[in-house]
Design a protein around this motif. Structure first.
Motif, PDB file in Angstrom:
ATOM      1  N   ASP A 124     101.927 -40.960  25.322  1.00  0.00           N
ATOM      2  CA  ASP A 124     102.504 -40.064  24.311  1.00  0.00           C
ATOM      3  C   ASP A 124     101.816 -40.314  22.974  1.00  0.00           C
ATOM      4  O   ASP A 124     102.081 -41.324  22.307  1.00  0.00           O
ATOM      5  CB  ASP A 124     104.011 -40.309  24.206  1.00  0.00           C
ATOM      6  CG  ASP A 124     104.720 -39.348  23.270  1.00  0.00           C
ATOM      7  OD1 ASP A 124     104.076 -38.823  22.341  1.00  0.00           O
ATOM      8  OD2 ASP A 124     105.932 -39.122  23.481  1.00  0.00           O
ATOM      9  N   MET A 125     100.959 -39.393  22.572  1.00  0.00           N
ATOM     10  CA  MET A 125     100.186 -39.591  21.354  1.00  0.00           C
ATOM     11  C   MET A 125     101.032 -39.366  20.093  1.00  0.00           C
ATOM     12  O   MET A 125     100.672 -39.843  19.001  1.00  0.00           O
ATOM     13  CB  MET A 125      98.955 -38.679  21.337  1.00  0.00           C
ATOM     14  CG  MET A 125      97.988 -38.963  22.479  1.00  0.00           C
ATOM     15  SD  MET A 125      96.489 -37.957  22.452  1.00  0.00           S
ATOM     16  CE  MET A 125      95.548 -38.791  21.177  1.00  0.00           C
ATOM     17  N   GLY A 126     102.129 -38.650  20.244  1.00  0.00           N
ATOM     18  CA  GLY A 126     103.026 -38.480  19.095  1.00  0.00           C
ATOM     19  C   GLY A 126     103.801 -39.737  18.796  1.00  0.00           C
ATOM     20  O   GLY A 126     104.126 -40.022  17.628  1.00  0.00           O
ATOM     21  N   PHE A 134      96.914 -47.694  17.920  1.00  0.00           N
ATOM     22  CA  PHE A 134      96.840 -47.515  19.373  1.00  0.00           C
ATOM     23  C   PHE A 134      96.124 -46.207  19.707  1.00  0.00           C
ATOM     24  O   PHE A 134      95.355 -46.139  20.673  1.00  0.00           O
ATOM     25  CB  PHE A 134      98.242 -47.537  19.978  1.00  0.00           C
ATOM     26  CG  PHE A 134      98.244 -47.654  21.475  1.00  0.00           C
ATOM     27  CD1 PHE A 134      98.213 -48.896  22.091  1.00  0.00           C
ATOM     28  CD2 PHE A 134      98.252 -46.523  22.289  1.00  0.00           C
ATOM     29  CE1 PHE A 134      98.192 -49.013  23.475  1.00  0.00           C
ATOM     30  CE2 PHE A 134      98.238 -46.626  23.662  1.00  0.00           C
ATOM     31  CZ  PHE A 134      98.203 -47.884  24.262  1.00  0.00           C
ATOM     32  N   LEU A 135      96.392 -45.161  18.929  1.00  0.00           N
ATOM     33  CA  LEU A 135      95.705 -43.886  19.142  1.00  0.00           C
ATOM     34  C   LEU A 135      94.206 -44.057  18.992  1.00  0.00           C
ATOM     35  O   LEU A 135      93.415 -43.507  19.776  1.00  0.00           O
ATOM     36  CB  LEU A 135      96.238 -42.833  18.177  1.00  0.00           C
ATOM     37  CG  LEU A 135      95.608 -41.422  18.289  1.00  0.00           C
ATOM     38  CD1 LEU A 135      96.665 -40.355  18.058  1.00  0.00           C
ATOM     39  CD2 LEU A 135      94.459 -41.230  17.319  1.00  0.00           C
ATOM     40  N   LYS A 136      93.806 -44.837  18.001  1.00  0.00           N
ATOM     41  CA  LYS A 136      92.374 -45.066  17.794  1.00  0.00           C
ATOM     42  C   LYS A 136      91.774 -45.815  18.985  1.00  0.00           C
ATOM     43  O   LYS A 136      90.683 -45.480  19.465  1.00  0.00           O
ATOM     44  CB  LYS A 136      92.152 -45.855  16.509  1.00  0.00           C
ATOM     45  CG  LYS A 136      92.418 -45.054  15.234  1.00  0.00           C
ATOM     46  CD  LYS A 136      92.141 -45.901  14.003  1.00  0.00           C
ATOM     47  CE  LYS A 136      92.366 -45.105  12.723  1.00  0.00           C
ATOM     48  NZ  LYS A 136      92.088 -45.923  11.512  1.00  0.00           N
ATOM     49  N   PRO A 142      98.700 -35.381  26.261  1.00  0.00           N
ATOM     50  CA  PRO A 142      99.402 -35.825  27.477  1.00  0.00           C
ATOM     51  C   PRO A 142     100.907 -35.729  27.272  1.00  0.00           C
ATOM     52  O   PRO A 142     101.414 -35.979  26.177  1.00  0.00           O
ATOM     53  CB  PRO A 142      98.949 -37.287  27.616  1.00  0.00           C
ATOM     54  CG  PRO A 142      98.478 -37.689  26.258  1.00  0.00           C
ATOM     55  CD  PRO A 142      97.939 -36.463  25.621  1.00  0.00           C
ATOM     56  N   LYS A 143     101.588 -35.308  28.330  1.00  0.00           N
ATOM     57  CA  LYS A 143     103.036 -35.093  28.309  1.00  0.00           C
ATOM     58  C   LYS A 143     103.441 -33.981  27.335  1.00  0.00           C
ATOM     59  O   LYS A 143     104.633 -33.799  27.062  1.00  0.00           O
ATOM     60  CB  LYS A 143     103.777 -36.382  27.943  1.00  0.00           C
ATOM     61  CG  LYS A 143     103.442 -37.571  28.832  1.00  0.00           C
ATOM     62  CD  LYS A 143     104.216 -38.801  28.415  1.00  0.00           C
ATOM     63  CE  LYS A 143     103.835 -40.028  29.203  1.00  0.00           C
ATOM     64  NZ  LYS A 143     104.124 -39.941  30.640  1.00  0.00           N
ATOM     65  N   GLY A 144     102.457 -33.259  26.827  1.00  0.00           N
ATOM     66  CA  GLY A 144     102.748 -32.164  25.904  1.00  0.00           C
ATOM     67  C   GLY A 144     103.182 -32.624  24.530  1.00  0.00           C
ATOM     68  O   GLY A 144     103.595 -31.804  23.709  1.00  0.00           O
ATOM     69  N   ALA A 145     103.097 -33.950  24.243  1.00  0.00           N
ATOM     70  CA  ALA A 145     103.648 -34.525  23.011  1.00  0.00           C
ATOM     71  C   ALA A 145     102.641 -34.417  21.870  1.00  0.00           C
ATOM     72  O   ALA A 145     101.615 -35.112  21.853  1.00  0.00           O
ATOM     73  CB  ALA A 145     104.032 -35.975  23.245  1.00  0.00           C
ATOM     74  N   ASP A 146     102.945 -33.574  20.887  1.00  0.00           N
ATOM     75  CA  ASP A 146     102.075 -33.327  19.740  1.00  0.00           C
ATOM     76  C   ASP A 146     102.156 -34.485  18.738  1.00  0.00           C
ATOM     77  O   ASP A 146     103.173 -35.189  18.663  1.00  0.00           O
ATOM     78  CB  ASP A 146     102.509 -32.025  19.066  1.00  0.00           C
ATOM     79  CG  ASP A 146     101.382 -31.365  18.292  1.00  0.00           C
ATOM     80  OD1 ASP A 146     100.720 -32.071  17.506  1.00  0.00           O
ATOM     81  OD2 ASP A 146     101.175 -30.146  18.466  1.00  0.00           O
ATOM     82  N   ILE A 147     101.122 -34.652  17.943  1.00  0.00           N
ATOM     83  CA  ILE A 147     101.134 -35.695  16.908  1.00  0.00           C
ATOM     84  C   ILE A 147     101.921 -35.258  15.668  1.00  0.00           C
ATOM     85  O   ILE A 147     102.232 -36.091  14.814  1.00  0.00           O
ATOM     86  CB  ILE A 147      99.704 -36.083  16.488  1.00  0.00           C
ATOM     87  CG1 ILE A 147      98.964 -34.872  15.911  1.00  0.00           C
ATOM     88  CG2 ILE A 147      98.940 -36.696  17.665  1.00  0.00           C
ATOM     89  CD1 ILE A 147      97.614 -35.197  15.301  1.00  0.00           C
ATOM     90  N   GLY A 148     102.203 -33.943  15.566  1.00  0.00           N
ATOM     91  CA  GLY A 148     102.940 -33.461  14.401  1.00  0.00           C
ATOM     92  C   GLY A 148     104.094 -32.578  14.819  1.00  0.00           C
ATOM     93  O   GLY A 148     104.286 -32.280  16.003  1.00  0.00           O
ATOM     94  N   GLY A 168     102.718 -40.597  10.627  1.00  0.00           N
ATOM     95  CA  GLY A 168     101.383 -40.891  11.123  1.00  0.00           C
ATOM     96  C   GLY A 168     100.560 -39.670  11.451  1.00  0.00           C
ATOM     97  O   GLY A 168      99.385 -39.798  11.833  1.00  0.00           O
ATOM     98  N   CYS A 169     101.134 -38.487  11.327  1.00  0.00           N
ATOM     99  CA  CYS A 169     100.425 -37.269  11.729  1.00  0.00           C
ATOM    100  C   CYS A 169      99.122 -37.084  10.954  1.00  0.00           C
ATOM    101  O   CYS A 169      98.079 -36.803  11.542  1.00  0.00           O
ATOM    102  CB  CYS A 169     101.325 -36.052  11.556  1.00  0.00           C
ATOM    103  SG  CYS A 169     100.490 -34.488  11.926  1.00  0.00           S
TER     104      CYS A 169
END
Length: 588
Positions: free
Chosen positions: A452-454, A460-462, A490-496, A510-511
């Motif tokens: 989940d990137m959001g 961790f994203l980096k 992934p999982k449809g989870a947006d960062i914003g 963090g967006c």
């Protein structure tokens, strides 16, 4: 006529009839060949072969006559005649002897003339034989002479020229047909300018009636086109298609994982029904890149500019994507394809092992089912574009174990399959990625570890993004010459949240930092999961879309609740739903 008179006449005839044989000093008398003896009535005309015999016979007859006359003069004629000849003088006897000598000489000359004629005839025959032999030998040599060979070669070369001319004409005709067919395909896929450009590049065919007719049709169609709004583009997506639903959805074999398959996966018949229904409704498959591109502005800045999607009235644009095109280890033996390969026709296809362990190669996922559908319905694709395929990295891509975790020093630590030649599999994966790209597919990221990137931290994203860059994007760069610019979360989870990434009102923690890092990596197209029919956001330098999951759970939910989620795509969800699915379909 007296003997003297006859002798004189013969002498005169001889003198008047003399000729000379060419090439000889001997004189031959030819007058007897045509003279007539008045006393004997003999014609001496005729062939040279009987000339000597006839002259000799004639002389004998005349000699006999002379002897008879002399006898009569001497009184030896008929009894009782009383006639006696007067005695001859010496001069008469001398004349008679002279006459005999001349007669003998004539006979000698005649024999000599006859011999000369034979010699001449023999010489002529010999000459004829020599001349004939010469020409015969020359004729035989001529058959094998260089001139004859040259003549034969010339004929063969002439034949070759005719054949080459015919082949050139056929090749030119085939080239015209090829150009026209390519132009027609472009026009069928709404690339009218591309079609005209192909024709304009071939000056020799522009005056052909069929080409003129085609150009007129294209120009007439262009006048009817309308711009399809980017905001109205719907985006549908799938996971890997199941080949054997009875096996895939068997809880006795897979436990809770079978419920996950039932919820998230789509069967091949369902996918094919969706294609047919959407095609019938006028949908046209576009690329995310058709929705807009980043362009440099006059002031040197860059801005995302919406695309001009030009379609005939009634046509509707949509985007299709497929997640996790990796054929994970855990899916082996569960009724899914396990690797994408290059088929005998040079196009991507799938390797599949059935429940009995038999191996197959064929249409076992979106690729190549979509390819063949577009082959039959070219107007289902806009400018030849197809789906967007996205990859994680932790199990490699396309069924090839390309990730660094499969290296000999790493696989035990990461608990993955051992025994893989990672470099060799990377090379094979690049070949397939290149074929996909050249066939109209977009290639993108689904993160490295499918997290989940959001929710994850910026650090961790980096770390996750760097792993994907090393293990996946490096292969895409090698295959296409450029890195991926599409990120499907992934999982449809947006960062914003729903606000723009670059908006000062963006509230999600963090967006901004995540967005900046991802854009620095080259990403410009960001896709989450949303249940709305359309959701599009065009930012300053990005496009963001919501995606609609066409899977078991959403089909079942629509059948049970009739919310009208898919009425824009098909009439009846029950007609799409695969009856082999266990029901109720769980949420996963």
């Amino acid at each position: 006529m007296t003997p003297e008179e006859r002798t004189k006449r013969l002498r005169n005839a001889m003198n008047s009839g003399r000729n000379t044989v060419a090439g000889s000093n001997q004189t031959t008398d030819y007058s007897f060949l045509t003279s007539w003896d008045n006393e004997t009535g003999s014609d001496f005309g005729g062939s040279s072969e009987n000339y000597t015999e006839r002259r000799t016979s004639g002389s004998s007859e005349r000699t006999t006559q002379r002897v008879s006359q002399t006898s009569r003069r001497q009184g030896t004629g008929s009894e009782g005649s009383g006639y006696r000849a007067a005695p001859r003088n010496q001069a008469t006897q001398s004349n008679r002897a002279s006459q005999r000598n001349r007669s003998s000489n004539r006979r000698r000359r005649r024999r000599d003339g006859s011999d000369a004629i034979k010699v001449i005839i023999a010489v002529i025959i010999a000459a004829l034989i020599l001349v004939g032999g010469f020409f015969l030998i020359k004729s035989l040599i001529g058959k094998f002479s260089p001139e004859k060979e040259k003549e034969t070669v010339t004929v063969e070369e002439t034949t070759d020229v005719v054949i080459e001319t015919e082949e050139s004409t056929e090749a030119a005709t085939a080239a015209v047909i090829d150009v026209l067919e390519k132009a027609k395909l472009k026009a069928a896929q709404y690339d009218y300018d591309g079609a005209l450009e192909l024709i304009n590049n071939e000056k020799d065919i522009q005056d052909l009636p069929e080409v003129k007719e085609f150009i007129a049709e294209v120009n007439a169609t262009k006048e009817t086109l309308v711009r399809f709004p980017v905001s109205d583009v719907t985006h549908i997506f799938f996971h890997i298609l199941t080949v054997d639903p009875d096996l895939t959805f068997d809880a006795s074999k897979w436990g809770n994982q079978a419920g996950g398959y039932n919820s998230l996966m789509t069967t091949i018949p369902e996918f094919e029904r969706i294609l047919e229904s959407m095609y019938a409704r006028g949908y046209v498959l576009i690329s995310l890149h058709d929705m807009g591109k980043v362009e440099q502005q006059a002031d040197g800045t860059y801005k995302m500019v919406q695309g001009n999607i030009m379609l005939p009235p009634g046509k509707k644009a949509f985007v299709m994507s497929e997640d996790d095109v990796c054929y994970y280890e855990y899916m082996k033996g569960a009724g899914f394809a396990d690797k994408m390969i290059i088929g005998e026709d040079g196009r991507p296809t799938l390797h599949y092992v059935d429940r009995e362990g038999n191996e197959h190669v064929g249409d076992y996922d979106i690729v190549p089912i979509l390819d063949k559908f577009i082959d039959e319905h070219p107007d289902f694709s806009y400018h030849g574009h197809k789906a967007c395929l996205v990859f994680t990295g932790y199990n490699g891509v396309l069924g090839y174990r390309t990730d660094e975790t499969y290296l000999p020093e790493n696989y035990e630590k990461h608990k993955v399959e051992g025994g893989h030649d990672v470099e060799a599999e990377r090379k094979e994966a690049v070949k397939v990625l290149r074929a996909l790209y050249e066939d109209g597919y977009d290639l993108g990221s689904h993160s490295w570890g499918h997290r989940d990137m959001g929710a994850m931290s910026v650090s961790f994203l980096k770390e996750d993004s760097d792993k994907w860059e090393r293990n996946v994007n490096s292969l895409i760069r090698e295959a296409t010459g450029q890195g991926a610019d599409i990120l499907i979360y992934p999982k449809g989870a947006d960062i914003g949240d729903w606000r723009g990434y670059d908006s000062k009102d963006q509230k999600k923690e963090g967006c901004v930092d995540k967005y900046k890092y991802l854009t620095d990596l080259g990403f410009r197209y960001f896709c989450n999961v949303d249940s709305s029919k359309t959701w599009v956001q065009v930012g300053s330098d990005y496009i963001r879309t919501g995606r609609r999951a066409l899977d078991g759970y959403n089909f079942w939910f629509e059948i049970q609740n009739n919310k009208g989620r898919f009425t824009d795509l098909w009439d009846n969800t029950s007609a799409i739903f695969d009856s082999r699915r266990p029901t109720p379909v769980p949420s996963y």
